[in-house]
Enzyme design. Sequence first.
Site, short mmCIF file in Angstrom:
data_model
loop_
_atom_site.label_atom_id
_atom_site.label_comp_id
_atom_site.label_asym_id
_atom_site.label_seq_id
_atom_site.Cartn_x
_atom_site.Cartn_y
_atom_site.Cartn_z
N ASP A 153 0.86 -1.18 0.00
CA ASP A 153 0.00 0.00 0.00
C ASP A 153 0.89 1.24 0.00
OD1 ASP A 153 -2.36 -1.44 0.07
OD2 ASP A 153 -2.52 -1.38 2.26
N ASP A 182 -7.05 -1.72 -4.15
CA ASP A 182 -8.03 -1.42 -3.12
C ASP A 182 -9.15 -0.54 -3.66
OD1 ASP A 182 -6.46 -2.86 -1.33
OD2 ASP A 182 -5.51 -1.06 -0.50
#
Length: 153
Positions: free
Chosen positions: A115, A134
Amino acid sequence: MVWWVAFWVFVIDQLSKIWVVHVLDLATRLQIEVWPPFLNFHMAWNYGINFGLLAGDAPATRWILISVALGIVLFVLVWMRRDPPGRLGLISAGMLIGGALGNVVDRVLYGAVADFLNMSCCGFSNPFAFNVADIAIFAGAFGLVLFPSAKNT
């Protein structure tokens, strides 16, 4: 259509991770200000699910989350085959599948999901990071709720 959308979401997700994590060396630098405070790159290895929930560095956790993601992909594929939605539903399914597979590849390669996107605004400092996969998973799931059948598109 599902496979084309899934393919392009997967490719964009993986290329963005390669570029930011490896080419820009975010894995070592840990933070890059892009357009503060609106967009910054913050390296975060996510061993759990969204927002680090169920995080654990144990190999069992990693493989359980991979299995769950692949199970969701299979469920969505069966759903699309049995009760095909309209165009927007198919696009949504492709987004969810491409994003889920992108995060599966991260777990296989790195043991965690890479991330790096961090966005804040208007005096709110967001402590969480996320990635293109995501975004696609969230948008795809939302789209499947909004456009579950051909009658709604």
